[in-house]
Design an enzyme around this catalytic site. Structure first.
Site, PDB file in Angstrom:
ATOM      1  CE  LYS A   1      33.804 -23.508 -73.889  1.00  0.00           C
ATOM      2  NZ  LYS A   1      33.528 -22.137 -73.401  1.00  0.00           N
TER       3      LYS A   1
ATOM      4  CB  VAL B   1      22.423 -22.521 -78.556  1.00  0.00           C
ATOM      5  CG1 VAL B   1      22.999 -23.046 -79.874  1.00  0.00           C
ATOM      6  CG2 VAL B   1      23.510 -21.864 -77.722  1.00  0.00           C
TER       7      VAL B   1
ATOM      8  CB  ILE C   1      36.292 -18.819 -82.678  1.00  0.00           C
ATOM      9  CG1 ILE C   1      35.972 -17.532 -81.926  1.00  0.00           C
ATOM     10  CG2 ILE C   1      37.668 -18.735 -83.324  1.00  0.00           C
ATOM     11  CD1 ILE C   1      36.899 -17.275 -80.740  1.00  0.00           C
TER      12      ILE C   1
ATOM     13  N   GLY D   1      24.904  -9.911 -67.270  1.00  0.00           N
ATOM     14  CA  GLY D   1      24.508 -11.163 -67.916  1.00  0.00           C
ATOM     15  C   GLY D   1      25.668 -11.973 -68.454  1.00  0.00           C
TER      16      GLY D   1
END
Lengths: 434, 434
Positions: free
Chosen positions: A206, A17, A137, A188
């Site tokens: 989450k 990231v 999202i 992966g």
């Protein structure tokens, strides 16, 4: 706009990231400056080892192992290290030094969010974390802002790409869990140690974040009932298919009006059967989607890539633009909203439905005896189907809504009955009309 | 929070949306106050006639026909009258008097948005309009904020519920347009005069708003190429089904890199065939959905009810909470972002694909002659299928990407060929891999 003072950005972590954030900060520099109203200047990238291989060329002199000092020199700090420490200490130190913070750290937020929110409020700075749930999202901002005038009653999410890939593979190919996991690892989509994903820890973090925002209360990972998918069998998936369903690992956050009229929340992560006609059923491979129900808006769904360096970086940069704009206009966005302070229901009091498959003796009265066992625990049956004969005799029961404690007691009872050879599958059913 | 000064809210219009806004302001008063940080007080509801029947009981004395005076007495003005005037005048007057404005008025924003944005900037006040596109679905805020650090390249939307209901009905039942429209009217999904919906005017206004936000440039309804669905036949829908597609009315906003390297935008509304595997294909009945592609995030989709009083009111109240919070912290949200100032391509230069069905003479060399006609206009063919014999002989051609002008010239050419009895269906194809 070129005349405005640049905003100094520090990026903590330069993995999949972080390296995409660094790349986009460079490639999109002009657009970011136009959208923010001031240029952003990368002042440092905090890493553990200077000589590790990276996906991106970080400009000479910007890499540093001294993140503690870096955060005190930045206006905007992006934390994409993950995990609890040193991330927590660095975020707190950044806020104390007056920086605004953007993080993708779901584990930290789910474990100790309130400490961070309070530090941000005290410092008068922003702490944004859209990237922590469902990658690219946009779901946290819609919950926090778009639905701020509505009453959200339920959030159903496929928020872990690894498990969705595995379950989708089991559904489409008939493979068992182990085989599907192996394929996910080869491609992966799953880590060498897949525990955090397949046992539901990632989804539970989450779920805690989604429930806190949806219901304006504090929910931590410890409040979330968690079951993973490692026990899901090919037979479960086939049984789901027989009744027009598909098995998904769902993060479920519900607002429940209690008998005393008070509203409580129920938050859980477990595999469940949902009808193929449900919008979440068509979420394939490693995609994520979050389904939201509210009083006025009705049913909404948000769909997209739930992980990956580049999609997650998109969410990070969206937050970066917002906190940078807030900084320039000397304000901050809406902070934590936990005013409802609702109780979190224990799993036993949570209302669910069960799908139970039972191998039974093939003799008269079996169905009546099984139905009686459900009735004794106050569980009403929606459908019961009798399949096979002789040694293959099987009953498949789907219950109406009941508390998880009632359902669980029913299953224990069934297991002790003489006419029951084996309870072969127990799975919750969600997304129905009930 | 009870000690904060109440924010005065005026609602202009008390139809299906306005009455739900009034209802929710009352029912959700405590939650709105907690989320905003101050109570909101309804100070008036502007209507055309005091004695019209309404869905909601407006408290005594709050109804007024003097909207012009009402807007000067409010901190927050909600405009849900629709249409150009008196809405435009009232919004401008509200901003001039220092009010923040929330509107659901797509027609006005698409026709004259810049005038309103400039007035808001000059007044230093917010003008929010999430409810103007796709009802309750949070799509404008994600485009404006969540994707502010990304480069959006395409928006594909089903943004009109009436036409989606009609096309879905035609697809599922084989009905023709007229029959499906009649059913939509009986069920309240289509107006007695359905022109604004079925001819694509409503979708075109929304496309202009989406393109402006997605590409940070100014696009008005006049820039949008618009074709409705009244010419779509049962044969078109069947032909789409034959190739694994479904017909949808799409609002399409694309960023196109021109031969000179400049980026331009193409914005259009027309019926198109999309593969049944595309996420938009499963959007049924009167639901809306918007599919967004960006460089870093990849593919996102937002789905939900695109119209209706209560869903639209949810979006209005979400905006109301945001502008109220901004007001309390003496700031405003990000205003219009039109810095890229990109050219809008004429339809002829827009790149699309065509599906063409042609009744032809059944003789040798027909396929070659038709293929030559495509080649003469520089259009490459992806697939050609020969069906039927004798009087039923038909060719079905799907092209590769070409400019709309090339494709349109090809169709004109085909219509003039001796061996072509009739070009029976021409429809664009979207959502493919190309």
């Amino acid at each position: 706009m070129g005349s405005a003072e640049p905003l100094k950005v520090a990026v903590l972590g330069c993995g999949s990231v972080g390296s995409q954030v660094v790349r986009l900060l460079d490639e999109q520099a002009d657009d970011l400056a136009a959208r923010i109203g001031a240029p952003v200047e990368l002042v440092g990238v905090g890493v553990r080892r200077l000589d590790a291989p990276r996906e991106v060329d970080v400009p000479e002199g910007l890499l540093t192992t001294d993140a503690a000092s870096l955060v005190t020199r930045a206006d905007l700090v992006v934390e994409v290290i993950g995990g609890i420490e040193p991330a927590r200490g660095l975020i707190l130190s950044a806020l104390e030094s007056g920086a605004s913070v953007v993080t993708a750290n779901k584990a930290l937020l789910a474990e100790d969010g309130p400490t961070l929110f309070e530090a941000a409020a005290k410092a008068g700075r922003d702490l944004y974390y859209e990237a922590a749930v469902a990658g690219a999202i946009p779901i946290l901002r819609p919950l926090r802002e778009s639905l701020a005038g509505d009453r959200v009653t339920r959030v159903l999410g496929i928020v872990n790409g690894t498990t969705n890939f595995i379950l989708d593979k089991m559904d489409s190919s008939g493979a068992g869990f182990a085989e599907a996991l192996e394929e996910a690892q080869e491609l992966g989509y799953a880590e060498a140690d897949p525990t955090a994903d397949v046992e539901g820890f990632d989804a539970a973090a989450k779920a805690a974040i989604l429930a806190s925002l949806a219901f304006h209360t504090r929910v931590t990972a410890a409040d979330v009932h968690r079951e993973g998918i490692s026990e899901v069998t090919a037979a479960d998936v086939a049984s789901a298919a027989d009744m027009g369903c598909v098995v998904k690992l769902l993060a479920i956050c519900e607002l429940r009006v209690q008998p005393d009229g008070e509203e409580a929340v129920a938050v859980r992560v477990h595999p469940a059967m949902i009808p193929r006609s449900h919008p979440l059923a068509s979420v394939r491979e490693a995609y994520n989607a979050v389904f939201v129900e509210s009083d006025a808006a009705g049913q909404l769904m948000f769909y997209g890539p739930g992980a990956g360096g580049s999609p997650t970086a998109s969410a990070v940069l969206g937050d970066l633009v917002t906190v940078a704009r807030n900084r320039l206009s000397q304000t901050r966005g809406a902070g934590e909203s936990a005013y409802t302070d609702r109780a979190v229901l224990p799993m036993g009091e949570t209302v669910t439905r069960y799908h139970v498959a039972i191998d039974v003796d093939d003799k008269a009265g079996v169905l009546a005896a099984v139905a009686l066992a459900f009735a004794e625990h106050g569980v009403s049956i929606q459908t019961v189907r009798q399949e096979g004969r002789g040694d293959d005799a099987q009953l498949v029961v789907v219950s109406h809504d009941a508390t998880d404690a009632q359902l669980s007691a029913t299953v224990t009872h069934l297991q002790q009955m003489d006419i029951v050879r084996e309870v072969t599958s127990v799975m919750r059913v969600e997304g129905g009309a009930e």
